[in-house]
Design a protein around this motif. Sequence first.
Motif, mmCIF file in Angstrom:
data_model
loop_
_atom_site.group_PDB
_atom_site.id
_atom_site.type_symbol
_atom_site.label_atom_id
_atom_site.label_comp_id
_atom_site.label_asym_id
_atom_site.label_seq_id
_atom_site.Cartn_x
_atom_site.Cartn_y
_atom_site.Cartn_z
ATOM 1 N N LYS A 166 0.833 -1.206 0.000
ATOM 2 C CA LYS A 166 0.000 0.000 0.000
ATOM 3 C C LYS A 166 0.869 1.258 0.000
ATOM 4 C CE LYS A 166 -1.979 -1.111 3.925
ATOM 5 N NZ LYS A 166 -1.256 -2.331 4.328
ATOM 6 N N THR A 167 1.846 1.288 0.892
ATOM 7 C CA THR A 167 2.736 2.449 0.950
ATOM 8 C C THR A 167 3.486 2.597 -0.370
ATOM 9 O OG1 THR A 167 2.985 2.299 3.329
ATOM 10 C CG2 THR A 167 4.718 3.445 2.148
ATOM 11 N N THR A 168 3.963 1.473 -0.887
ATOM 12 C CA THR A 168 4.677 1.490 -2.157
ATOM 13 C C THR A 168 3.810 2.118 -3.245
ATOM 14 O OG1 THR A 168 5.823 -0.523 -1.522
ATOM 15 C CG2 THR A 168 5.859 0.059 -3.856
ATOM 16 N N PHE A 226 1.732 11.709 4.977
ATOM 17 C CA PHE A 226 2.407 10.483 5.374
ATOM 18 C C PHE A 226 1.830 9.946 6.674
ATOM 19 C CE2 PHE A 226 5.417 12.987 2.895
ATOM 20 C CZ PHE A 226 5.858 12.062 1.971
ATOM 21 N N GLN A 227 2.309 8.771 7.028
ATOM 22 C CA GLN A 227 1.848 8.152 8.261
ATOM 23 C C GLN A 227 2.235 9.001 9.476
ATOM 24 O OE1 GLN A 227 2.764 4.033 8.193
ATOM 25 N NE2 GLN A 227 1.689 3.578 10.090
ATOM 26 N N GLU A 228 3.431 9.617 9.420
ATOM 27 C CA GLU A 228 3.852 10.559 10.461
ATOM 28 C C GLU A 228 3.583 11.962 9.938
ATOM 29 O OE1 GLU A 228 6.469 9.731 8.302
ATOM 30 O OE2 GLU A 228 6.197 7.605 8.691
ATOM 31 N N LEU A 277 -3.263 9.636 1.152
ATOM 32 C CA LEU A 277 -3.081 9.580 2.612
ATOM 33 C C LEU A 277 -2.652 8.178 3.006
ATOM 34 C CD1 LEU A 277 -6.289 11.290 2.435
ATOM 35 C CD2 LEU A 277 -4.955 12.182 4.327
ATOM 36 N N ASP A 278 -1.500 8.065 3.659
ATOM 37 C CA ASP A 278 -0.962 6.756 4.024
ATOM 38 C C ASP A 278 -1.172 6.497 5.515
ATOM 39 O OD1 ASP A 278 0.292 4.372 4.177
ATOM 40 O OD2 ASP A 278 2.286 5.098 3.616
ATOM 41 N N GLU A 279 -2.228 5.781 5.837
ATOM 42 C CA GLU A 279 -2.561 5.491 7.233
ATOM 43 C C GLU A 279 -2.338 6.702 8.124
ATOM 44 O OE1 GLU A 279 -1.315 1.806 8.796
ATOM 45 O OE2 GLU A 279 -0.952 0.889 6.867
ATOM 46 N N PRO A 280 -2.956 7.833 7.785
ATOM 47 C CA PRO A 280 -2.613 9.061 8.509
ATOM 48 C C PRO A 280 -3.114 9.078 9.948
ATOM 49 C CG PRO A 280 -4.474 9.449 7.055
ATOM 50 C CD PRO A 280 -4.012 8.039 6.791
HETATM 51 MG MG MG Z 1 2.575 1.078 4.893
#
Ligand code: MG
Lengths: 262, 284
Positions: free
Chosen positions: A41-43, A77-79, A151-154
């Motif tokens: 997913k992130t990729t 990003f996630q962070e 949005l990556d697992e924000p």
């Molecule tokens: Mg990920």
Amino acid sequence: MLELEHLSKTYADGTRALSDINLSVRQGEIVSLIGGSGCGKTTLLRLIAGLDQASTGAIKLDGEALSGPHPSVGIVFQEPRLLPWLSVSDNIAFGLDHISATERKERVAHALEKIGLIEHAKRWPRDLSGGQQQRVAIARAFVTNPKVLLLDEPFSALDAFTRASLHEHLLGLWEETRPTVVLVTHDVQEAVTLADRAVVMQPKPGRIFDELPLTLSRPRDKTDLPFETSVRRVLTALDHSLKPSHQQPQRERDRQAAALWW
Amino acid sequence: MSGEIANSAWSSQQGAAALAAPSLTEKRRAFDWRILLGFLLPIAVALLWEAAVRFGLAQGRLVPPPSRIFATLLALAETGELWTHVWATLWRVLTGFIIGGVAGIVFGALSGSSETIRRLLDPTLQALRAIPSIAWVPLFILWLGIFEASKVALIAVGVFFPVYLGIAGAILSVDRKLVEVGHVFRLSRVQLARRILLPAVLPEAVIALRSGLGLGFMFVVAAEFMGASEGLGYLLVDGQQMGKPDQILAAIIAFALLGKIADSLLVLGTKPLVRWQDIVRERL
Ligand SMILES: [Mg+2]
Ligand SMILES: Nc1ncnc2c1ncn2[C@@H]1O[C@H](COP(=O)(O)OP(=O)(O)O)[C@@H](O)[C@H]1O
């Protein structure tokens, strides 16, 4: 329209993170990518954001092939990844270097109001809570008026209360310009709360297992029966995706029937 | 001997970083009276020594009592002699600090930002760093004469290495995640350097400059030992040759004050640049 065509990514060490991803997202649609960790997913988001190059395949935005970071594509990003030496408002203004100072001020002030942090405008990121920081990160991506927002697992690092309030902030911002949103999550409730469509992914190699439309009216009520039915459907798909025997998803017909039933 | 000087200076740089960590939890609050505890021991020792000499328990010829040291310091200040020496030392340190500091920043930035340049420069510089800086003295005297130039050169060399290492290391350790934020907003190389890399390395750059300044004061003594007619280092040598321990101790105290003041000014001057960081502050 955001189109992913036969997208694959194999990392230098031979990891097949993604294989033959095909996906079209309508302008203004909110799609959520769900899947366990390691599904790529992130990729996938990094490829769309132009932070990594695909091994094969193409990414097109309104017919234009993307190769690298694009002004119409924003990412959270996630962070939070705020710049610690900039105040909250300067962080939000980070991507607005090209517009006039007055317009920049206006847009930042408006975004601050939308995320409810006006009184924190002059503070350092270190003085904000995690949820507030993530709100700033979302505002920073929104103020440039992107056509596509990734949005990556924000919200994954936040508690349930904070998460629910951030969902509202996100939808509030989305309402204004209606960008296309691709939201990665591993939280089914979150997907059903926010998305028009859930895309379930499968690992090794990362690929799309199934897509489920979520045609509930907004605003969505988590205690509604249709909401719960949708959650259950996504969970079932997720469950099947984890069993090797279910390589083929149940077909469109059953799903349409289920959708029509209520 | 000189190797030891250099080594202790390197480790003091790490020491500074270690000291920075605990203050993270400390909040800015009203004056902490426990700071005064630190003065207790030296004052007690000074009073005891003073008393010991007064009551004839100790001679005080080789180790003069505090009252005599301060009398000497005061006398030197009144004749204006002290200020000549202080100014000479300060001028050498500052000139050497500026030359070594600027060179350290430039080479550190080059080496930190380009892999090719790093591979080209770093091995040579690391090899040069292994040489105890004082070993350069004879060469500098041959090349630059026995006056100011060779002294300033020695100080500049001493300042250069911690600054070079600090800057290069700081750039290499900039968070890749923040750099990616720059990529997302399509910053050019120059913009990336100005808007992300520069602010990100500032706190560590200040630490590097501070340890460079500390080394500058260390090396000015060595430089003034090798023949000078003025400077605090000259006062030390003169005090030894003339058998005036009170003058030596007065010069040492002047060194301590001067070093502390210079360091505080550097911290004060760079404070606005690193205000966003809560760890670099309340340190020493
Ligand atoms: Mg990920
Ligand atoms: N830079 C990288 N180099 C090599 N392999 C990677 C890299 N980044 C991710 N991977 C691998 O690719 C796969 C997908 O990772 P990722 O996209 O982070 O998954 P997800 O976000 O769904 O958890 C994982 O097996 C991961 O180990």
